[in-house]
Design a protein around this motif. Sequence first.
Motif, short mmCIF file in Angstrom:
data_model
loop_
_atom_site.label_atom_id
_atom_site.label_comp_id
_atom_site.label_asym_id
_atom_site.label_seq_id
_atom_site.Cartn_x
_atom_site.Cartn_y
_atom_site.Cartn_z
N HIS A 206 32.46 17.27 -65.09
CA HIS A 206 33.63 16.68 -65.72
C HIS A 206 33.44 16.48 -67.21
O HIS A 206 34.36 16.67 -68.00
N PHE A 207 32.22 16.11 -67.61
CA PHE A 207 31.96 15.76 -69.01
C PHE A 207 30.49 15.98 -69.32
O PHE A 207 29.62 15.69 -68.50
N GLN A 237 36.39 -1.63 -65.16
CA GLN A 237 35.86 -0.37 -64.62
C GLN A 237 35.11 0.45 -65.68
O GLN A 237 35.32 1.66 -65.83
N THR A 238 34.26 -0.22 -66.44
CA THR A 238 33.43 0.47 -67.43
C THR A 238 31.97 0.40 -67.01
O THR A 238 31.54 -0.51 -66.29
N PHE A 239 31.22 1.36 -67.48
CA PHE A 239 29.81 1.46 -67.15
C PHE A 239 29.01 1.49 -68.45
O PHE A 239 29.19 2.37 -69.29
N ARG A 240 28.14 0.51 -68.62
CA ARG A 240 27.31 0.41 -69.82
C ARG A 240 25.90 0.89 -69.50
O ARG A 240 25.36 0.57 -68.44
N ASN A 255 34.06 4.94 -69.70
CA ASN A 255 35.23 4.32 -69.09
C ASN A 255 35.90 5.19 -68.04
O ASN A 255 37.02 4.92 -67.61
N GLY A 256 35.20 6.25 -67.63
CA GLY A 256 35.76 7.18 -66.66
C GLY A 256 36.34 8.42 -67.30
O GLY A 256 36.55 9.44 -66.61
N LYS A 257 36.59 8.36 -68.61
CA LYS A 257 37.17 9.50 -69.32
C LYS A 257 36.39 9.90 -70.56
O LYS A 257 36.32 11.08 -70.89
N GLU A 258 35.83 8.92 -71.26
CA GLU A 258 35.12 9.24 -72.49
C GLU A 258 33.91 8.33 -72.67
O GLU A 258 33.84 7.22 -72.13
N LEU A 259 32.94 8.84 -73.44
CA LEU A 259 31.72 8.13 -73.74
C LEU A 259 31.80 7.58 -75.17
O LEU A 259 32.12 8.32 -76.09
N LYS A 260 31.49 6.32 -75.32
CA LYS A 260 31.47 5.70 -76.63
C LYS A 260 30.05 5.21 -76.92
O LYS A 260 29.45 4.51 -76.12
#
Length: 263
Positions: A206-207, A237-240, A255-260
């Motif tokens: 996916h990414f 629903q975020t993953f650190r 956050n399920g869609k993008e990495l910061k």
Amino acid sequence: MTHFRKAALRMAQFTFGFVSIFIVSVYDAFAQEFVVAPFNFRIESGFYTPASTDAEALERTKPEIWPQTFMQKTDQNLAMLFPPPGGILLFKSKHLKDPANVAVKLVAPSLVIVDTIFHNQVYIQKVSGNEKYSFDMCYSLRIDGQRYYTDFRPHTIDYRYPLIYHKQLFIIASQEMGYEMYADKGYPEHFRIAVFNMQNGGIQMHFTSGELPFHYGLEFLDESDDAIHSEYSAKDQTFRIEIKGLNETYKGIWNGKELKHLH
């Protein structure tokens, strides 16, 4: 724990003539299945130039292979290839310096299964008074069941975490840079993050991130080193994720869609 103690825990060595084969413990979930002649003590002066990233050969090679982005069942020898801009060459045999053995080039991140690692030669070169090692190594691997050979170092999977809410699998992968004779053991660097959708019982890419802005600088990365910390927030629903290196720490949030990247 020293390199030698960890190596003793992870593998048993059987020597037949001049070829050593390492059988890896089932506890080493993503280790290679076979390592052929891992320690070549005949050191040569000079520097090894990889064949798989030769710019002229890449320019001449037109056939491209589709990356493997789906896997029905994860294999214990699962790894990833993250080609640099321009791609990498994949060969028909382990004779990588023969132009006739070029098969295709790979230009996008791909899942791979690493079967065998051939340790051919160790080179040493003095740079500013310091000894710098390079390694002639060849990886036998499979992409969608097809066997290829390359001297471009795969990323091994250091960490994985299922994100149940997003139905995703989050992984951290790095290249084992090695040192002295330990060509593919220790000093992981060039970290990447990849996220897969859990799909039809398998995983679908996916990414994939670029190289993380982070230098690890330590000898090993495993559970006993307590280097990776993560936290899932049910509220948003975020993953650190946090990776603690020798002098630097990477922090990021997915956050399920993008990495910061966090500072």
